[in-house]
Design a protein around this motif. Structure first.
Motif, mmCIF file in Angstrom:
data_model
loop_
_atom_site.group_PDB
_atom_site.id
_atom_site.type_symbol
_atom_site.label_atom_id
_atom_site.label_comp_id
_atom_site.label_asym_id
_atom_site.label_seq_id
_atom_site.Cartn_x
_atom_site.Cartn_y
_atom_site.Cartn_z
ATOM 1 N N GLN A 1 1.085 -1.410 -0.073
ATOM 2 C CA GLN A 1 0.297 -0.086 0.348
ATOM 3 C C GLN A 1 1.303 0.983 0.138
ATOM 4 O O GLN A 1 0.202 2.678 -0.166
ATOM 5 C CB GLN A 1 -0.770 0.314 1.326
ATOM 6 N N ASN B 1 2.915 2.302 2.526
ATOM 7 C CA ASN B 1 3.423 2.654 3.819
ATOM 8 C C ASN B 1 5.102 2.454 3.811
ATOM 9 O O ASN B 1 5.384 1.019 4.073
ATOM 10 C CB ASN B 1 2.247 2.093 4.683
ATOM 11 N N SER C 1 8.211 1.565 6.962
ATOM 12 C CA SER C 1 8.459 1.592 8.347
ATOM 13 C C SER C 1 10.199 1.456 8.359
ATOM 14 O O SER C 1 10.892 0.666 7.453
ATOM 15 C CB SER C 1 8.245 0.171 8.443
#
Length: 226
Positions: free
Chosen positions: A68, A70, A72
């Motif tokens: 998606q 995202n 990290s």
């Protein structure tokens, strides 16, 4: 200057543990030195990996981007850490992005050169030991993220990435927040509390642990409270 002379601390790197002095020097001097004055991506997620990197000085941020989009930050590698070894030997694509921070130096060992050193059982054992340490780190990280508070996670992270001989970590509040999993404002407040208690000192992009005993006691007390 030869790598073994420029970075003598790497003779104690876990990758080279228990090898003869000649073997250590041969490995380090055969690697290609790469210096980065500004943040530079040295390994890209989803791209081929040409060999391993041994961090000589500075720090390398390891990050992962999911389907998606995202992002990290999963780890900050410091001198002596190894990156890209699993992908290089398995011929898999890079599992994460590795970005050398400003003023970082790394030693690059191309995959064919890695295989020449795999003739040594001790070198193979050292690589396996590095894999084991990563498994344990991931296990601890999973437990910490699931059961510990932000304050506890921050103290554990600062303890893991520093030592008595290397009390400093180069990290921004944003990168700490990304790793710990909270807002930058929360990290700023928690760091301020540690600073006010003289546990750490905060500089521009740098955190220094002043009182390791006090930091460890905060972790121990937090664990007892869980």
């Amino acid at each position: 200057m030869k790598n073994s002379l420029a970075f003598p601390h790497l003779l104690d790197a876990s990758l080279l543990a228990d090898l003869s002095d000649d073997q250590k020097i041969t490995f380090l001097d055969a690697c290609a030195l790469r210096r980065f004055a500004s943040p530079t991506e040295i390994l890209s997620q989803g791209e081929p990996c040409p060999g391993l990197y041994l961090v000589a000085q500075g720090q390398v941020e390891v990050s992962y981007v999911d389907a998606q989009g995202n992002l990290s930050v999963v780890h900050i590698s410091t001198p002596g850490d190894v990156l890209g070894d699993v992908e290089a030997l398995s011929e898999n694509l890079c599992a994460a992005n590795c970005t050398a921070q400003a003023n970082t130096s790394v030693l690059f060992c191309a995959t064919p050169l890695i295989y020449t050193h795999l003739q040594s059982p001790v070198f193979v054992r050292n690589l396996a030991g590095i894999y084991y340490d990563r498994l344990m780190r991931d296990n601890v990280a999973k437990s910490v993220s699931q059961f510990y508070s932000v304050d506890q996670r921050l103290c554990i992270y600062l303890s893991q990435l520093t030592s008595e001989h290397r009390p400093q970590i180069r990290a921004s509040q944003s990168s700490l927040a990304a790793i710990i999993g909270c807002s930058r404002q929360t990290v700023n407040r928690k760091l301020g509390e540690l600073r006010d208690e003289a546990v750490i000192q905060i500089g521009k992009g740098m955190i220094t642990v002043l009182d390791r005993k006090a930091l460890d006691e905060r972790i121990e007390n937090a664990v007892l409270d869980v």
